[in-house]
Each structure stands twice: as C-alpha cells, then as structure tokens.
Design a protein around this motif. Structure first.
Motif, PDB file in Angstrom:
ATOM      1  N   ALA A 286       0.834  -1.204   0.000  1.00  0.00           N
ATOM      2  CA  ALA A 286       0.000   0.000   0.000  1.00  0.00           C
ATOM      3  C   ALA A 286       0.869   1.255   0.000  1.00  0.00           C
ATOM      4  CB  ALA A 286      -0.910  -0.002   1.230  1.00  0.00           C
ATOM      5  N   SER A 288       1.382   3.620   1.852  1.00  0.00           N
ATOM      6  CA  SER A 288       1.254   4.121   3.223  1.00  0.00           C
ATOM      7  C   SER A 288       2.368   3.507   4.049  1.00  0.00           C
ATOM      8  CB  SER A 288      -0.119   3.749   3.800  1.00  0.00           C
ATOM      9  OG  SER A 288      -0.384   2.369   3.625  1.00  0.00           O
ATOM     10  N   ARG A 308      -2.897   3.944   6.520  1.00  0.00           N
ATOM     11  CA  ARG A 308      -3.606   3.832   5.235  1.00  0.00           C
ATOM     12  C   ARG A 308      -4.982   4.465   5.277  1.00  0.00           C
ATOM     13  NH1 ARG A 308      -4.090  -2.514   4.258  1.00  0.00           N
ATOM     14  NH2 ARG A 308      -1.854  -2.335   4.706  1.00  0.00           N
TER      15      ARG A 308
END
Length: 433
Positions: A286, A288, A308
């Motif tokens: 991700a 993040s 996230r």
C-alpha cells in the motif's frame, strides 16, 4: 491443589472459606495473606542464601499485587525444621491463608532448595514438595523458580518470574543520548550489557526460545536489522539490500522467520524473511506506512500499525499477506506498537489522544478496548510470558526527561516502576527460561 476461577478481567477477590483459591472478579482487590518465613539452612554455609532465597520468593509473589506478606514479627510459630509438621492453628491465628516453607543446602558451589506450599485453612499441602538444584551463583534464578511454582499452584496459571527482559539502556542528556542493549531479570536484577553505545540501537525482541535477540542498529549509518546470540554475544546483520532501511523486526513463533518493516522510495511495507536462507516475501504494498508487526501465538496472523486510513491505526492480516482488516475503532486518537498476547486473546498497544499517551488492551477483533495507563509519554508494551502483566517505557517531561520501565497488570492495577541502573526504553519480555 488450589486453582484460579477466571470470571472477568477486573480486580482480585479472595475466597474467605473453603479451599484456597483466587477469583478474578470486578470487586475490590483483597490480596491473599501469605507467610514466607526464612528457609531453613541445612548447614551454616547455607544460612545467608536461605534468607536471600526466601526474600526473593516473597518479593516475587507480593510484587504481583495478588499477595500480601505477613511480617515475621507477627509469627507465632517459627519454622526451624523443614520436615516437622506445620502448626496450622498458629498460622491461622495470624490470618495467613498460605504458607511457604523451604530448606537450603550448600555443598561447595552446588545449591539445593526444597520447598512446599501449604493451604492453612484446608490444613494441607499445595501439591507435592519440589526440589531444585544448581549452582550458588544462580540462586536468584532458583528463587524465581520456587516463586513460579507457588504462584502456579495458588492461581492455576503459569508464572513469569523466571524470565528476562531485553531493553535499550539509555544514558546522557536528551541532546546526546547514548543507547546500548541490555538484558536483566524481570525484576531488574543481574543486568548485562550486550552492545556498546557507539551506535543507536532500537526495538530489541527475544526469539521464542530466548537465546537470540533481534534489534535495529544504526551502525552502518542507516537502520538495519541485526540478530544477536545472547550466550556467545555474537551478532550478524540479516540479509538486506544496500541503502535499504529495515527496522521493527519480530520473530515468528517458530523462530525460523522474522517479520519487519522495509523503507524504500518513501514507502514503508512489511516483509517476512527466512533467517537461514535470507529469502524474503513482501506482505504489503500500500502507498502508506506499515510497521510494528507482531505475530499471533499460532503464527497464522500478524497485527501491525498503518496510516492507510489517514491516521495511525491497527490492522490484522494473514501471515501470508493479503487483505487486512482494521481493528482499532476508538472515537479519537492514534494507535501504534501492537503486540499480541501469549494467550492469543488480547492485543496490547500504545494510544495517543489529546496530548496524552496510554497503554491499552483490546480483543483481537478490536472490541472491549481498555486503557491501563496515562502519562506524558507511555509506549512500547511487552507481555509477560503468562499474559498477565505488561511492561512498557514511560518518558518524563522536560529537558532532563528520563525514560523508565514500568509494569502494570492487565486489570490496570499494580502499576509500578522497574528498577534499572540508567534510563531504559523498548522492553521485550523473554519466554520462561
């Protein structure tokens, strides 16, 4: 044998009649009165150790908050012969509910400890007597083993006294803080230093067998994961690409793999590595920051922190990666440093909210969140081997602020500092030795 009836996660109530037992209820704490007379020396050479071992046993038990020691000045009977019958009426008269007796023998550098627990109201022994043998140098560990056995027989749970804690020892002022790895008994005794303070070290974590420690070091100028063999004090860097930052490592329950964070190109994801081969598997991708991973006791899941969702929250996913589910849903605040309980039922965490930091616990689905502490800065929880106590670091305010280790019961009671020679942070509890 006495047992523990688990009725909830509140405070401790003591049964006033019938067999000796401790019940977990939501009532008012009533520590169980216990007598721990000095153990009987088998010879003059054992006199000092007999006293010291009994004192450590008493300190271990009373330190849990579940027991209250009756002072020796109140004793009617004196234990001068380990094999003599217990005068139960004399101990009942001073309201003792449990009694621990022992005998200590010394032959050269060899030490033998015999001991028994007694249920005063039932007028019988708490199980069979036990005997431990070792060296005189290891007397403290033997005392912890005695306390673990007594604790287990009265509560029905495994103990945690014969365990160690690895942590970051800190010295110097905030502008020039020096950090090195240290390991100690759970109560702060027998401190040994594992590294020097030439480079910053962070986040040490014990292996499931307690013989190795993972940690992050800035020795090369940027964070890399090291693994250290405690017995031989030998270390090596885990396989990583040049210029890639790796940190926040933790062993899997099988001790053969580790999960950790790796940062590259402004993105931080979780990876799993086989220690022997260096083979790596990427678990998240991700855009993040994913970090602070911790395995479930069965090794099937990983809890970690991620931003996230726009703020720092806790998530759980399969050990093989894939979709993660968010478990922290407090109305306010940010969550981090999650650690799965050895029992598998709870996750401990650090929470920041309205300028305060808290150590808390929640169920593995995020329900029943409870905050156990509150201060200027509490962080980095670690579980005792039996899942009953949490140790963490507390930072005081100001330019002269110092980090100190504390422990607290999962009920939120019995908060107390853990003594260390210098400042201390990043604690990690070992399994039972």
């Amino acid at each position: 044998m006495a047992g523990l009836m688990i009725l909830g996660t509140g405070s401790v109530a003591m049964a006033q009649s019938g067999p000796l037992r401790i019940e977990i209820t939501d009532g008012v704490i009533e520590p169980l009165p216990i007598a721990v007379p000095n153990f009987v020396p088998d010879s003059p050479a054992a006199t000092e150790l007999a006293v010291n071992i009994a004192r450590v046993v008493a300190e271990d038990l009373t330190g849990t908050g579940l027991f209250r020691e009756i002072p020796s000045s109140a004793y009617i009977s004196q234990v001068t012969n380990f094999d003599a019958p217990v005068q139960y009426a004399d101990w009942k008269a001073i309201n003792a509910q449990a009694l621990v007796t022992g005998a200590v023998g010394v032959n050269g550098n060899r030490l033998t400890v015999r001991f028994l627990g007694h249920d005063i109201f039932a007028q019988g022994d708490l199980g069979e007597g036990l005997q431990f043998s070792g060296t005189t140098e290891g007397w403290r560990r033997m005392a912890h083993k005695v306390a673990d056995a007594i604790y287990s027989r009265i509560t029905g749970e495994s103990g945690y006294f014969d365990s160690r804690v690895v942590y970051v020892s800190e010295s110097g002022d905030k502008a020039n803080r020096r950090k090195r790895l240290a390991v100690m008994d759970y109560d702060g005794a027998n401190v040994q230093y594992l590294t020097d303070s030439a480079s910053i070290v962070l986040a040490p974590r014990f292996s499931p067998t307690g013989d190795r420690v993972l940690y992050t070091s800035y020795e090369t100028g940027f964070p890399q994961i090291h693994v250290l063999d405690i017995g031989q004090v030998q270390r090596r860097i885990l396989s990583s690409d040049d210029g890639i930052m790796s940190f926040a490592p933790r062993f899997a329950p099988d001790g053969r793999t580790v999960v950790y964070s790796q940062s590259q190109g402004g993105n931080t994801d979780l990876f799993r590595m086989d220690i022997s081969t260096g083979q790596r598997n990427r678990l998240t991708s991700a855009p993040s920051i994913e970090t602070a991973p911790s395995f479930s006791p069965d090794g099937s899941q990983i809890v970690f922190e991620s931003d996230r969702s726009g703020s720092q929250q806790l998530y759980v996913m399969s050990v093989n990666g894939g979709e993660a589910r968010r478990i922290s849903f407090g109305k306010e605040g940010r969550y981090g440093t999650p650690v799965w309980s050895p029992r598998g039922d709870l996750i401990a965490f650090t929470k920041q909210n309205k300028g305060r930091f808290h150590i808390g616990v929640m169920r593995t689905d995020g329900s029943e969140e409870r905050l156990l502490t509150s201060s200027f800065l509490d962080e980095g929880p670690t579980w005792s081997p039996n899942g009953r106590v949490i140790m963490f670091a507390r930072q005081s305010q100001g330019a002269a602020g110092r980090s100190t280790l504390y422990s607290v019961d999962i009920t939120g009671r019995n908060l107390k500092p853990v003594r260390t020679p210098d400042g201390a942070s990043d604690p990690a509890w070992s399994p039972l030795q």
